[in-house]
Design a protein around this motif. Structure first.
Motif, PDB file in Angstrom:
ATOM      1  N   UNK A  98       1.257   0.546  -7.664  1.00 35.41           N
ATOM      2  CA  UNK A  98       2.152  -0.530  -8.225  1.00 35.41           C
ATOM      3  C   UNK A  98       3.060   0.696  -8.184  1.00 35.41           C
ATOM      4  N   UNK A  99       3.741   0.786  -6.857  1.00 36.02           N
ATOM      5  CA  UNK A  99       4.633   2.315  -6.693  1.00 36.02           C
ATOM      6  C   UNK A  99       6.258   0.874  -6.566  1.00 36.02           C
ATOM      7  N   UNK A 100       5.872   0.248  -5.455  1.00 38.66           N
ATOM      8  CA  UNK A 100       6.848  -0.574  -4.768  1.00 38.66           C
ATOM      9  C   UNK A 100       6.784  -1.550  -4.164  1.00 38.66           C
ATOM     10  N   UNK A 101       8.148  -2.615  -5.178  1.00 40.79           N
ATOM     11  CA  UNK A 101       7.550  -4.029  -4.251  1.00 40.79           C
ATOM     12  C   UNK A 101       8.263  -4.077  -3.238  1.00 40.79           C
TER      13      UNK A 101
ATOM     14  N   UNK B 179       0.959  -1.422   0.017  1.00 41.14           N
ATOM     15  CA  UNK B 179      -0.294   0.059  -0.063  1.00 41.14           C
ATOM     16  C   UNK B 179       1.036   1.063   0.329  1.00 41.14           C
ATOM     17  N   UNK B 180       0.823   1.909  -1.426  1.00 43.90           N
ATOM     18  CA  UNK B 180       1.203   3.079  -0.853  1.00 43.90           C
ATOM     19  C   UNK B 180       1.542   4.511   0.297  1.00 43.90           C
TER      20      UNK B 180
ATOM     21  N   UNK C  23      -7.513   5.893 -10.514  1.00 43.33           N
ATOM     22  CA  UNK C  23      -6.085   6.688 -10.565  1.00 43.33           C
ATOM     23  C   UNK C  23      -5.655   5.079 -10.455  1.00 43.33           C
ATOM     24  N   UNK C  24      -4.159   5.463 -11.352  1.00 41.45           N
ATOM     25  CA  UNK C  24      -2.984   4.388 -11.745  1.00 41.45           C
ATOM     26  C   UNK C  24      -1.363   4.964 -11.565  1.00 41.45           C
ATOM     27  N   UNK C  25      -1.132   4.320 -10.233  1.00 43.08           N
ATOM     28  CA  UNK C  25      -0.042   5.185  -9.326  1.00 43.08           C
ATOM     29  C   UNK C  25       1.470   4.258  -9.229  1.00 43.08           C
ATOM     30  N   UNK C  26       2.069   4.210  -9.885  1.00 43.48           N
ATOM     31  CA  UNK C  26       3.406   4.055 -10.166  1.00 43.48           C
ATOM     32  C   UNK C  26       4.354   3.880 -11.175  1.00 43.48           C
ATOM     33  N   UNK C  27       5.432   3.056 -11.687  1.00 48.80           N
ATOM     34  CA  UNK C  27       6.691   3.435 -12.576  1.00 48.80           C
ATOM     35  C   UNK C  27       6.460   2.101 -13.272  1.00 48.80           C
ATOM     36  N   UNK C  28       5.904   1.061 -12.845  1.00 49.00           N
ATOM     37  CA  UNK C  28       6.424  -0.732 -13.327  1.00 49.00           C
ATOM     38  C   UNK C  28       5.642  -0.866 -15.056  1.00 49.00           C
ATOM     39  N   UNK C  29       6.065  -1.714 -14.866  1.00 44.21           N
ATOM     40  CA  UNK C  29       5.161  -2.306 -16.614  1.00 44.21           C
ATOM     41  C   UNK C  29       3.284  -2.783 -15.949  1.00 44.21           C
ATOM     42  N   UNK C  30       3.808  -2.524 -14.402  1.00 43.31           N
ATOM     43  CA  UNK C  30       1.597  -2.941 -14.026  1.00 43.31           C
ATOM     44  C   UNK C  30       1.188  -2.359 -14.405  1.00 43.31           C
ATOM     45  N   UNK C  31       1.603  -0.918 -14.534  1.00 44.30           N
ATOM     46  CA  UNK C  31       0.261   0.232 -14.866  1.00 44.30           C
ATOM     47  C   UNK C  31      -0.330   0.340 -15.823  1.00 44.30           C
ATOM     48  N   UNK C  32       0.892  -0.255 -16.747  1.00 47.07           N
ATOM     49  CA  UNK C  32       0.524  -0.504 -18.477  1.00 47.07           C
ATOM     50  C   UNK C  32      -0.684  -1.654 -18.865  1.00 47.07           C
TER      51      UNK C  32
END
Length: 1326
Positions: free
Chosen positions: A1027-1030, A818-819, A928-937
């Motif tokens: 999808x901010x960080x694992x 959770x962000x 809202x989709x939040x993050x930088x990984x490929x899973x956001x796409x």
């Protein structure tokens, strides 16, 4: 090497790699392991010639030596023999090797006569009618079909082989040999065989004479008696050899004291050979029956108690609708009376047991019974019935019809709430201490008849052994009991019934008179009607309704039916051959199509479960089959229908081997046309796991391993680890347990939309899970690990259950968390520079009910269900949820959820500054989709597919901590950004999450605030995907940390997967290497999860597999190197714009693509197509001309499994790809790689062809130097050339034998795999 003829290609390439490990216990290079069970003894002797021989199983590489030893006498005695065919059909083939490991003798034995004297299914009657004092039965008889040896040691070799065979097969009493009557046996065989006398007046064909060799001549049964004190000196060395613990605890004379202390309840027994005690057994009639009732499911054996009228065997039933109460107490005495026949009524003593059909791993199921009784005087076994446990419903199960693990894992506290109450006397005695000399281990069962006579009032013998104790021969004949799920006893319990000593186990074809006996046997099975229908079809027509030939066989003991099996011809053998690696176990070309059988039903009284393998061996002989196949279909979701292919529960699975599925080529059917594979090969049908049995396996032992191996986490690493263990054909793991939050994956269809939320690693899909059927072999505990007790060696699960372990494997991986909002108040216009952000900070507040951190398919399914129910209207339009109904609220399964209606209403009223709107009113909401990984796409692509308008989707990128983007390809990123723009998706960059709902009451999220490098902003929110960080899940971290396992950002391991606890291993993204390796940038995350799981299993197998060579610790300086795995990594998915994306790349530390391309040793990139048009294809060829990266971005489906095969190949294998591309001949890589020339590269056996071709080039052929040696001489300047080295090597290759051998090998490859590659022509078909 002898020619193999058609189909021989796979003999040396495919099958040997598996069978070496499979038969490795008998291999010459490790003579420590012998033919007897798994005891580490050496079957050897020192004959008068003073030459020591060792015995092992005959392997395919012995064939040339067998040909070498064959002479005129061999043909005279055994006829003309096809050696390969004989070894393929032999039940047992033995090779003797001398001290130099050179073969000196070979012999083959089958379960039917040589010389085709009589039909293989009718030899018993032939012997009975024609020979005097014939005691030969299929259970105790084998026939010699071949014996060859060197003349120098002929007599000694014959003696050694006969001794070895009798030791290997304890039930064997006679070895028979037919020879032409005019021929003499010769000096070697004459010492082993005696002629059998024929009956006067018999119609015997006197063209052949029959000879017999008796067990007593080589390996007689042991004499068993009560122990005496003077046996102490004989037994002490045996005990000392195995274990010195007892002597250290109880003193040097503990054995003598134990023997002296014998009384009526405690008896010591020894077995002797030639007057010397070679084995010891201490038995006791006192059994702690209450402890056993508390820990083990003894219901199938009536609790090891005598029947009593007051026994409570069934749970109380609820009153019926009419108010009548149903009596819940079942009298065992009444049941026994109902099932008695005339013979039992006349018997002086009736013993009663409750038992049931065996499951695959334990041969015992739960809560039900088989009724059977034994007469002390007449040894009469009355009628029996098999009952299925209540926890299995075959009518609703596809895989549970043969699913050992489902039986085990179903033993939950709920199903175990009722336990039967037994009031009768204890009906069992126990073995307290057992030891036997390794040389005589296979005669362990000789004890049993004597000890049962010591306690004539007891029907059961039990023995408990530690989980970590290696299996020994005695308990292979016992039934392993299922422990209850809450059992923490560090012992395995085994049971043996006195009727198991009966040797009159007869298998024959079913007759119409058997129907009533079979019906009684299977009356309580869920599929009993199916079995009876198939039995009637056999009796009436010998065929199924569809015309397929069918056969039925029964097992009979004392004229009572104790087993039933129904088989049919395997009509789908071409599909099986092309989709499963059955050629790991058989030479397919030596088996006729009608010799393949399909095991449809198999039920056997578990008293005789140790005869299950013999039962199947007899089925093969009587049915004239050579192989049996048993499919396990996956269970349908929710069990709403019965699988039309459902088979009955079988106890035979333990003796079968699981067959690995084969990777299939994705064919370009439009290009191939009539050259495509046949429909039998390419047809699409329900996937199933396949199990196999053949003649060679009938006398091949499996090693059972009771060690409790617990795997935490159903990640790709964990699944790969379990898959590797399960598919070890010679090992049987009885205690594999998986702890997973959502159980085993693979329950949904692979095309389910929710599976596209996350990027696909292409390690396992739903078809893979169906083909593995892991649920048949492992226990599954649904829950999350919350603690590890290292001292007590158990894992604590979220439901409070404790799961004990001997070896613990942690593979939980990392999950999206959770962000955590920074808490910045955007009203103060903070920027990112003014906000203190800690990316490792954990969110500890209330988790909003409309926030989704998707880490697996189950999370994705919940998210999509929520979106459909709360956000997307029935009209397909996107609307924000205002006031969900109470029923909807109850369906939401989110942690720490607050009443949704009140909170959302209050917040919206505050924001609007007015009274609440009418419930029917709706307004446009945002996702809202939040993050930088490929899973956001991939997530946005799913949201768009659900019908959510792009204008309501907001993609928020937080500041990146890496300069490597998720796609790492500017061309593809531009195409994706263009697709997002066209869809109307709003993109925000460098935006930090500041607050939810102004920092007050985050559940549910009504809006979210963000800070940027300039001006903050706020977005209305109906659903928030983060999808901010694992990171490692907090509960996992706490469990690991509280257990004092070394943790440094991740769980610390060494190069062998060990943590600081020797019994705990870990792998995957959960872990990092210790700092002593100075390689913090390298973790398991850099490598293929599937390969990591395989390597983890390989380290574990070294502990259990007796066929593996011992592993030596590497030198200290080498132990500081981090292992680098070479398998490719894959990621793919559907991106916005309906683009299919796949990226196959070499493991390594990520770096920007443009930086890589700027390196002088980068190699070259071959690119075709346009990303925006959806036909982009990029291949990176490294400086060594090897394919290192493959990137596909297409509107059309991508054959990923084909392209994976290209990784690591030389570009010249791709039809000189680089030169063709430079010449402008390759304009579309998609079309280019669909051409028929590429299909052999996609074949699953292409790697074996490459290995074979390399072996040709590095080996000396016909006294010609190897190509490898030639290259070495050129490189080192030993060879002076007047021409270019490359030109010289080409000329040498063409002018010598190498070119012919390579071409022959390639043609054999294409010929043998013609069913997959029919588009190729080879000599002989044109």
């Amino acid at each position: 090497m002898a020619p193999l003829g058609k189909g021989g290609w796979s003999l040396w390439r495919m099958r040997e790699s598996h069978m070496r490990g499979w038969a490795g216990a008998w291999k010459a290079e490790d003579p420590e392991y012998t033919m007897s069970s798994k005891s580490p003894t050496t079957t050897s002797s020192t004959p008068p010639s003073s030459v020591t021989f060792s015995a092992r199983r005959t392997e395919s590489h012995d064939i040339p030596d067998i040909f070498h030893h064959m002479n005129y006498n061999t043909e005279r005695l055994f006829g003309r023999i096809n050696i390969i065919y004989l070894l393929e059909k032999a039940n047992l083939a033995v090779t003797l090797v001398n001290q130099k490991n050179a073969p000196v003798a070979h012999a083959a034995f089958l379960d039917y006569p040589n010389w085709d004297i009589v039909d293989q299914a009718a030899w018993e009657a032939h012997l009975e009618h024609n020979y005097v004092q014939n005691k030969c039965m299929p259970l105790n008889t084998l026939f010699m079909h071949l014996f060859v040896t060197t003349d120098e040691y002929a007599v000694d070799c014959c003696h050694e082989i006969m001794t070895t065979v009798f030791k290997t097969v304890p039930e064997l009493h006679f070895i028979l040999l037919f020879v032409p009557c005019q021929e003499d046996l010769g000096i070697n065989l004459a010492t082993a065989f005696l002629p059998m006398k024929s009956i006067l007046g018999s119609t015997l064909d006197f063209d052949y004479s029959l000879y017999v060799s008796h067990r007593n001549q080589y390996c007689p049964q042991l004499y068993v008696r009560c122990a005496r004190v003077e046996d102490h000196d004989d037994l002490t060395p045996i005990f000392a050899h195995h274990n010195d613990t007892l002597r250290q605890i109880y003193g040097d004379y503990f054995l003598a004291e134990l023997i002296e202390a014998q009384d009526e309840e405690n008896v010591a027994v020894v077995c002797e050979d030639d007057g010397t005690a070679v084995g010891f057994m201490s038995v006791c009639s006192k059994v702690n029956i209450q402890l056993l009732h508390d820990c083990f499911d003894l219901g199938p054996f009536h609790g090891l108690c005598k029947p009593h009228p007051d026994d409570i065997l069934k749970p109380p039933r609820k009153p019926s609708d009419t108010g009548d109460e149903i009596v819940s107490v079942t009298s065992q005495k009444e049941v026994a009376t109902d099932t008695q026949d005339a013979d039992v009524e006349q018997a002086s003593r009736v013993g009663s047991i409750r038992s049931q059909i065996s499951n695959a791993s334990t041969n015992v199921s739960k809560n039900r019974s088989i009724q059977s009784k034994t007469s002390e005087r007449g040894r009469t076994l009355p009628s029996s019935s098999l009952e299925l446990p209540e926890t299995i419903n075959l009518d609703r199960s596809r895989s549970k019809d043969l699913n050992a693990a489902e039986t085990l894992s179903s033993l939950t506290p709920e199903t175990e709430s009722f336990r039967p109450l037994y009031r009768g006397a204890v009906n069992a005695f126990c073995i307290q201490l057992f030891c036997i000399d390794e040389k005589h281990e296979t005669r362990s069962l000789d004890f049993m008849n004597f000890v049962f006579n010591l306690f004539p009032d007891k029907d059961f013998c039990i023995i408990s052994v530690p989980h970590m104790a290696p299996e020994f021969y005695l308990i292979q004949n016992f039934v392993r009991i299922i422990p209850f799920s809450n059992c923490t006893l560090d012992q395995e319990l085994y049971v043996f019934h006195r009727s198991g000593l009966l040797k009159s186990f007869l298998v024959r074809a079913a007759r119409s008179s058997d129907v009533s006996g079979v019906e009684l046997l299977i009356q309580t099975l869920k599929l009993n009607k199916n079995i009876l229908d198939d039995l009637n079809s056999y009796i009436l027509a010998r065929r199924d309704p569809d015309g397929t030939p069918i056969q039925a066989f029964v097992a009979e003991v004392l004229h009572q039916i104790v087993g039933i099996s129904v088989i049919r011809n395997e009509m789908d053998i071409e599909y099986i051959r092309s989709h499963y690696n059955i050629e790991d176990f058989i030479y397919f070309s030596h088996h006729q199509q009608e010799e393949h059988g399909h095991l449809y039903h198999f039920a056997l009284n578990p008293i005789f479960h140790h005869y299950a393998k013999h039962f199947m061996k007899e089925i093969l002989r009587l049915a004239h089959k050579s192989c049996l196949y048993y499919p396990i279909y996956p269970q349908p979701e929710d069990g709403k229908f019965q699988n039309p292919c459902a088979h009955s529960l079988t106890s035979a699975l333990h003796y079968m081997v699981p067959v690995r599925p084969r990777r299939q080529i994705v064919y370009p059917l439009e290009k191939l046309g009539i050259n495509a594979p046949s429909k039998e090969v390419s047809k699409d049908q329900a996937k199933y796991a396949l199990n196999h049995f053949n003649r060679k396996l009938s006398l091949e032992p499996k090693v059972s391993i009771n060690a409790r191996i617990v795997v935490v986490g159903a990640s790709n690493v964990g699944i790969s680890f379990l898959e590797t263990l399960v598919f070890c054909p010679h090992l049987k793991f009885n205690n594999l347990t998986l702890i997973s939050t959502h159980g085993l994956p693979g329950k949904e269809a692979s095309n389910s939309l929710h599976k596209r939320f996350l990027v696909n690693s292409h390690c396992f899909n739903e078809n893979d899970y169906a083909l593995m059927s892991l649920g048949s072999w492992i226990n599954v505990v649904v829950g999350k690990m919350t603690g590890i007790d290292r001292s007590a060696k158990h894992v604590v699960v979220s439901n409070g259950r404790k799961v004990p372990y001997d070896h613990l494997v942690l593979c939980t991986g990392q999950q999206y968390q959770v962000a955590c909002p920074t808490g910045a108040d955007i009203k103060k216009l903070f920027t990112n520079r003014e906000v203190s952000e800690n990316s490792n900070q954990r969110y500890t507040g209330i988790v909003p009910s409309n926030l989704f951190a998707i880490s697996d398919d189950e999370d994705a399914f919940i998210a999509m269900k929520w979106l459909k129910e709360k956000v997307i209207c029935s009209t397909g339009k996107f609307e924000a949820p205002l006031f969900p109904s109470p029923a909807d609220e109850r369906e939401r399964e989110r942690p720490a959820a607050l009443p949704f209606m009140d909170k959302m209403s209050s917040i919206l009223q505050t924001l609007a500054g007015s009274s609440a709107r009418h419930p029917s009113a709706a307004f446009a909401g945002n996702v809202i989709v939040y993050g930088n990984t490929i899973d956001i796409y991939t997530t946005i692509a799913v949201l768009l597919s659900l019908g959510i308008s792009g204008s309501h989707i907001h993609l928020v990128h937080p500041p990146s901590c890496s300069n490597v983007t998720s796609l790492n390809n500017n061309t593809i990123e531009n195409a994706v950004q263009r697709a997002l723009s066209r869809a109307g998706v709003t993109v925000y960059r460098d935006s930090l999450l500041a607050q939810w709902n102004d920092g007050n009451h985050p559940d549910p999220i009504a809006f979210a605030s963000f800070t940027t490098n300039t001006k903050p902003f706020k977005l209305q929110c109906s659903a928030f995907f983060t999808f901010a960080q694992k990171r490692v899940d907090y509960e996992t971290f706490k469990a690991v940390n509280d257990a004092c396992l070394v943790y440094d950002g991740r769980l610390v391991i060494d190069t062998n997967f060990h943590t600081n606890d020797a019994t705990i291993r870990a792998a995957g993204s959960l872990t990092k290497f210790s700092n002593i390796y100075y390689a913090n940038e390298w973790t398991h995350s850099n490598f293929s999860s599937k390969e990591i799981g395989f390597q983890l299993a390989a380290t574990m197998l070294n502990l259990f597999d007796p066929t593996l060579e011992p592993v030596f610790e590497p030198p200290e300086d080498m132990d500081r190197l981090v292992p680098i795995y070479k398998g490719c990594k894959i990621r793919g998915g559907v991106l916005p714009g309906k683009y299919n994306y796949v990226h196959i790349f070499k493991p390594g530390i990520p770096s920007r693509l443009d930086v890589q391309e700027s390196q002088p040793n980068y190699g070259m990139a071959i690119t075709t197509g346009d990303a925006i048009k959806g036909n982009y294809f990029r291949i990176h060829v490294n400086q060594y001309s090897m394919i290192e990266t493959i990137t596909c971005f297409s509107k059309e489906p991508i054959p990923v499994s084909n392209y994976i095969c290209l990784f690591g190949q030389h570009e010249r294998l791709l039809n000189n790809l680089c030169s063709r591309w430079r010449e402008g001949l390759v304009t579309d890589l998609y079309s280019y790689l669909k051409d028929p020339w590429a299909l052999p590269i996609y074949h699953d056996r292409f790697i074996d062809l490459k290995k074979e071709l390399r072996q040709i080039l590095v080996s000396v052929q016909e006294d010609v130097p190897s190509m490898q040696e030639l290259v070495r001489q050129i490189v080192e300047g030993e060879l002076a050339l007047i021409e270019r080295p490359k030109t010289y090597l080409k000329r040498f290759y063409k002018q010598n034998v190498y070119k012919r051998l390579v071409e022959k090998s390639i043609l054999n490859y294409l010929n043998y795999n013609y069913y997959h590659l029919p588009m190729y022509a080879w000599p002989g078909i044109v």
